[in-house]
Write a protein that holds these residues in place. Structure first.
Motif, PDB file in Angstrom:
ATOM      1  N   ASN A 171      68.416  74.487  42.962  1.00 15.21           N
ATOM      2  CA  ASN A 171      68.830  75.345  41.854  1.00 15.21           C
ATOM      3  C   ASN A 171      67.635  75.758  40.999  1.00 15.21           C
ATOM      4  OD1 ASN A 171      69.789  75.568  38.821  1.00 15.21           O
ATOM      5  ND2 ASN A 171      71.561  76.086  40.086  1.00 15.21           N
ATOM      6  N   ARG A 172      66.733  74.772  40.674  1.00 14.14           N
ATOM      7  CA  ARG A 172      65.564  75.083  39.849  1.00 14.14           C
ATOM      8  C   ARG A 172      64.643  76.100  40.558  1.00 14.14           C
ATOM      9  NH1 ARG A 172      68.560  72.993  37.382  1.00 14.14           N
ATOM     10  NH2 ARG A 172      68.479  71.275  35.865  1.00 14.14           N
ATOM     11  N   ILE A 173      64.392  75.883  41.851  1.00 10.88           N
ATOM     12  CA  ILE A 173      63.513  76.780  42.607  1.00 10.88           C
ATOM     13  C   ILE A 173      64.143  78.174  42.694  1.00 10.88           C
ATOM     14  CG2 ILE A 173      62.460  77.197  44.861  1.00 10.88           C
ATOM     15  CD1 ILE A 173      62.403  74.085  45.184  1.00 10.88           C
ATOM     16  N   GLY A 174      65.460  78.209  42.950  1.00 10.75           N
ATOM     17  CA  GLY A 174      66.153  79.498  43.019  1.00 10.75           C
ATOM     18  C   GLY A 174      66.069  80.262  41.717  1.00 10.75           C
ATOM     19  N   ASN A 175      66.211  79.569  40.594  1.00  9.87           N
ATOM     20  CA  ASN A 175      66.123  80.223  39.280  1.00  9.87           C
ATOM     21  C   ASN A 175      64.717  80.760  39.025  1.00  9.87           C
ATOM     22  OD1 ASN A 175      68.508  80.278  37.345  1.00  9.87           O
ATOM     23  ND2 ASN A 175      68.715  78.269  38.302  1.00  9.87           N
ATOM     24  N   ALA A 176      63.694  80.017  39.469  1.00  7.65           N
ATOM     25  CA  ALA A 176      62.323  80.486  39.289  1.00  7.65           C
ATOM     26  C   ALA A 176      62.106  81.802  40.040  1.00  7.65           C
ATOM     27  CB  ALA A 176      61.339  79.425  39.773  1.00  7.65           C
ATOM     28  N   ALA A 196      65.473  83.796  46.071  1.00 10.26           N
ATOM     29  CA  ALA A 196      66.420  83.086  45.190  1.00 10.26           C
ATOM     30  C   ALA A 196      67.750  82.889  45.906  1.00 10.26           C
ATOM     31  CB  ALA A 196      66.630  83.869  43.898  1.00 10.26           C
ATOM     32  N   SER A 197      68.246  83.961  46.579  1.00  9.54           N
ATOM     33  CA  SER A 197      69.527  83.871  47.294  1.00  9.54           C
ATOM     34  C   SER A 197      69.460  82.830  48.399  1.00  9.54           C
ATOM     35  CB  SER A 197      69.886  85.233  47.885  1.00  9.54           C
ATOM     36  OG  SER A 197      70.068  86.191  46.881  1.00  9.54           O
ATOM     37  N   GLU A 198      68.296  82.715  49.060  1.00 10.62           N
ATOM     38  CA  GLU A 198      68.137  81.745  50.130  1.00 10.62           C
ATOM     39  C   GLU A 198      68.380  80.324  49.623  1.00 10.62           C
ATOM     40  OE1 GLU A 198      64.399  82.107  52.074  1.00 10.62           O
ATOM     41  OE2 GLU A 198      64.586  80.210  53.147  1.00 10.62           O
TER      42      GLU A 198
END
Length: 956
Positions: A114-119, A129-131
């Motif tokens: 979740n944190r990486i996707g938000n970044a 992000a979608s990945e």
């Protein structure tokens, strides 16, 4: 030259405006910082310190995620946000937990994604992000315990839906949430876990594509969930969404209502984004109403608030609205200025995109440095060997701490289980006391009812000794009723359902009236009784008098009980300098031991002092005092010494009344009134019993008691439950039903529902006679269709009066219905005789009572109640609301209810008055009468006694 001068005169101010707006944009960029703020830096250092003491991989992963969160939070104020750091520490957490199959390990793994996707999302890399968010969906799809990971799936779904919404592909956004709802259903996850934000966005996307019904449904769901979770900010968001929907549906009144509710929750200035939304909607309303001044005023406020936030596309939307408003008002210079300001903001948004690209370059550079440092460290073999030794020691230490921690976890689980068992036991005890008090209502009725009949309905006067003994029994019955009510109050306090009903009261009069009731008791024990209420003369305060009276009654009863002959009791009431009420009750009784004082206010406490005699008592009086005082934001203390007496001191805040809304305990206009039922013409014996009453009651003695009241006037049929009642109705003609609620086989609510749904029996009046006194039971019965609701213990005359009135109305309705049917038959015969009269008679309504008729009467009753205190609301206003002529409306009301229009209105007024009196909404009869539109209080009291058999003043 003159024309050239005029042109320059107009251009120069515009140039200055352009320069000013560009300066504003520069200032917005200048507010961005280069480094983390001090509080975030301190938080990072704290996390790194905790990281050194982490004992396992999951704990380390959690700390790395916390560090990533700090960096992610910095996006609001940093010129170049630390998204590379977010991904760096997020990936560290991923590496630590990728093979961990424990619940905590999987949760930290999902949190890292979740944190990486938000970044990536904040940098504009939507595909990456979608990945990450889709990985969360795939992991949670086939997990063994999906309920523990629902939050992660919900968050990921929301992010993916927002990507589609940003592209205005609202159908795909809606599909994401539809899949989430199907997931909840398939996995049997509690629907209460769904966030208010999910419902809010799901409804908003439907609104965007014009599906207003679905949008409205989910906006209300969002408000319900937010209210249940005490999230007032999300409640405000739901109200704003409801306002948008109602605005687009052109429901102006409801838009204003929802906006008012929203702004009331947004008093904290930090919610400037939502406040801007509020003023934007107000500006749209003004635009629709062509009110240019309000449109400018609200759009300016919205724009001003948005300028305090990070630049977004909302600035452009509000700026365009403000430009139109200035142009409509002829303020062309302001219009030009706002256009330029909007263009500057668009440039800032564009610049932010450039900042995201430069941030990615910085990420690449840092990643390269990290790899370089790692390669350099690997060349030092002696350091590697040292690290390996440290690692082995760390593993051994970790295993030791892990086992120790597991032991502590098991111990804490055992303690938690024991605590849960104790909690359940305590709840069961409270539920038992609540249930037993309801059960006591029936025997209490069977004691008080016959006693009242003997004392009040005896033809020959009783001798003084017998009457005194019976009066003693009645007094103790009333004391038992008070004790039952105290236990019920304690149960409500435990469940946090007991509410304050404050009203304006003259404190001096109230305290004097309350304490004077104890003078006779103190005289009987030769106890000196003094009371003084200093500084309270003519002081009106907003207090709950009923609860305050219970407090005083309990304290004085205890003082009299434990004070010996020739003792003394004093009561002092005064106001402190801080405008607090101080009440002191002092006695010279037996006192309380020092060991008992800490527990004296505990529920059901009994002294363990072997030197004191057995005193009995329930142990709830002082507990109720303490909890009621705390409910009123006060405090109660006790000082006592064995053999010297006790002093109880109560302090509580009181609010001075600005107006004298009521004069409780001083209005004697209706007190001690001798209520007579003579005008009802209820003869002591009926020679002919015309009506049949069906009594539905499972308690044998209660059956006999009710029968003893009604048998002189009516034929009676007695059954034990609802099923037997339905069987009797098939073979007997019944004019009225008196039914209990709690019964075996078929309860009273089920019986009531089946009768009101039956075309044959629906018009038979029903009185619900029960021990269930709570308002929710009463409302349920009246909603289903009960004609009256009477609680145990009850007064015999009241049951007779209510039975009489309902039967009178029932007979009137039957008579009018029969006459109407006869008229319709006659008209039908005329129609068959001649064709010449057809044109005259075809406009007459020949229908019998249908569902439409019932709905009409319900609508009329609702309109009358809504305008009950409006003297300007006349019959013609009512007829316009229901789209009928006055004459036709009168005929309809008479046909369906058996009452004239005036009598029908009067019935609604009296029913509302009874609800207000039973709920103790006002402090006296006058206030109740005025609130239902009856200015003549004497006439109101007479009508109320005639309708319900009980004087309004008896409720006080």
């Amino acid at each position: 030259m003159r024309k050239l001068f005029v042109v320059f005169k107009k251009i120069i101010p515009i140039c200055f405006l352009l320069a000013a707006t560009l300066s504003i944009g520069q200032q917005k960029n200048n507010k961005l910082k280069k480094n983390l703020i001090s509080s975030d830096q301190i938080e990072l250092e704290r996390h790194f310190q905790i990281l050194n003491s982490a004992i396992n991989t999951v704990d380390s992963a959690k700390i790395y995620n916390d560090i990533a969160s700090v960096h992610l939070k910095s996006k609001y104020y940093l010129a170049v946000p630390k998204y590379d750091s977010v991904r760096y520490y997020g990936n560290k957490s991923l590496q630590l937990t990728k093979s961990d199959k424990t619940t905590e390990g999987i949760q930290q793994y999902l949190r890292s994604l979740n944190r990486i996707g938000n970044a990536y999302k904040n940098e504009g890399y939507i595909s990456k992000a979608s990945e990450n968010f889709n990985k969360i969906l795939n992991i949670t799809e086939n997990i063994s315990n999906p309920s523990n990971f629902y939050e992660a799936r919900q968050s990921a779904t929301t992010e993916i839906a927002s990507f589609f919404a940003a592209q205005e592909n609202f159908e795909l956004a809606i599909n994401q949430y539809t899949s989430l709802f199907e997931y909840i259903k398939d996995k049997n996850i509690d629907e209460k876990k769904i966030s208010a934000i999910v419902f809010l966005k799901f409804g908003r996307f439907h609104r965007k594509i014009g599906r207003m019904d679905i949008a409205l449904q989910y906006a209300y769901k969002a408000k319900e969930v937010a209210t249940r979770n005490d999230s007032f900010i999300r409640v405000a968001m739901a109200y704003l969404e409801l306002a948008f929907i109602k605005f687009e549906n052109h429901e102006t009144k409801e838009v204003d209502l929802f906006l008012a509710k929203a702004v009331d929750l947004l008093k904290n200035p930090k919610y400037i984004g939502l406040l801007a939304e509020y003023y934007y909607i107000k500006a749209l309303i003004a635009d629709r109403n062509t009110n240019v001044f309000e449109k400018i005023q609200n759009a300016e406020k919205a724009f001003e608030l948005l300028n305090k936030q990070t630049v977004s596309k909302k600035h452009i939307t509000v700026g365009n609205l403000l430009y139109e408003a200035y142009k409509e008002n002829g303020d062309f210079q302001k219009a030009i200025a706002i256009v330029e300001d909007t263009r500057t903001l668009e440039k800032i948004i564009s610049n932010n995109e450039e900042l995201k690209k430069s941030a990615f370059s910085e990420i690449t550079r840092r990643d390269t440095n990290i790899v370089f440092e790692q390669n350099k460290s690997q060349t030092k073999s002696n350091v590697i060997l040292f690290v390996i030794l440290l690692f082995i020691m760390a593993v051994i230490t970790t295993i030791y701490f892990f086992k120790d921690r597991q032991k502590k976890i098991r111990l804490s689980m055992i303690i938690a289980k024991k605590n849960e068992q104790l909690k359940q036991l305590n709840e069961a005890k409270s539920q038992f006391f609540s249930n037993i008090t309801h059960e006591l209502q029936t025997p209490l009725t069977l004691i008080a009812g016959p006693l009242e009949q003997v004392l009040n309905e005896n033809k020959e006067p009783l001798d003084p000794i017998t009457k005194g003994k019976l009066q003693m029994v009645m007094n103790n019955t009333n004391a038992l009723k008070t004790l039952i009510n105290d236990i019920l109050d304690l149960s409500k306090l435990k469940a946090k359902k007991l509410k304050l009903n404050a009203q304006s009261t003259n404190l001096d009069t109230f305290f004097n009236t309350t304490t004077q009731k104890f003078i006779q008791l103190t005289k009987q024990k030769d106890i000196s009784f003094e009371y003084c209420f200093k500084d309270l003369e003519d002081f009106h305060a907003i207090v709950d008098t009923k609860k305050l009276e219970k407090i005083i009654n309990n304290l004085l009863s205890n003082a009299i009980k434990y004070t010996q002959l020739d003792g003394a009791i004093s009561v002092l009431g005064t106001l402190t300098k801080k405008n607090q009420l101080k009440l002191i009750v002092k006695d010279t009784g037996v006192g309380i031991s020092a060991a008992d004082i800490p527990q004296i206010f505990d529920r059901y406490f009994q002294t363990s002092d072997t030197t004191k005699p057995l005193e009995g008592g329930s142990g709830i009086g002082l507990s109720l005092v303490k909890e009621l005082v705390e409910l009123m934001n006060g405090k109660v203390t006790v000082e006592s010494e064995l053999g010297q007496g006790s002093t109880f001191t109560i302090t509580m805040p009181v609010k001075k009344a600005t107006t004298k809304l009521s004069e409780n305990y001083s209005n004697t206009e209706f007190l001690n009134t001798d209520i007579s039922l003579d005008h009802l013409q209820l003869e002591t014996e009926f020679k002919v019993k015309k009506h049949t009453v069906l009594i539905v009651e499972d308690h044998t003695e209660m059956q006999e008691f009710i029968a003893s009241i009604l048998q002189k006037r009516y034929k009676l049929i007695i059954v034990n439950n609802g099923k037997e009642a339905l069987e009797k109705l098939q073979t007997n003609t019944v004019d009225l039903i008196v039914s209990d609620i709690m019964m075996p086989v078929m309860d009273g609510f089920t019986l009531l529902g089946m009768i009101k749904q039956s075309e044959t029996y629906y018009d038979i009046p029903i009185i619900m006679l029960t021990a269930l006194a709570e308002i929710n039971y009463k409302l349920k019965a009246l909603t289903v269709g009960a004609d009256d609701y009477l609680t145990k213990p009850f007064v015999s005359k009241e049951l007779l009066a209510r039975t009489h009135n309902l039967l009178e109305r029932y007979i009137t309705r039957k008579k009018i219905k029969a006459e109407t049917i006869a008229q319709e038959d006659a008209l039908e015969e005329l129609l068959t005789k001649t064709d010449d009269e057809t044109n005259v008679l075809t406009s007459i309504d020949h229908r019998k009572h249908t569902k439409t008729d019932i709905e009409l009467i319900a609508k009329v009753a609702k309109l009358i109640e809504q305008n009950i205190d409006n003297p300007d609301f006349k019959l013609n206003d009512l007829s316009e609301k229901v789209f009928l002529g006055e004459r036709q409306l009168r005929r309809k009301i008479k046909l369906i209810t058996g009452l004239s229009t005036k009598k029908f209105q009067q019935e609604i007024q009296l029913l509302k008055a009874r609800r207000l009196l039973e709920e103790d909404t006002y402090g006296n009869v006058t206030a109740v009468a005025i609130s239902v539109g009856m200015d003549n209080v004497t006439r109101f009291s007479k009508l109320y006694v005639a309708r319900f058999g009980k004087h309004p003043a008896d409720y006080f």
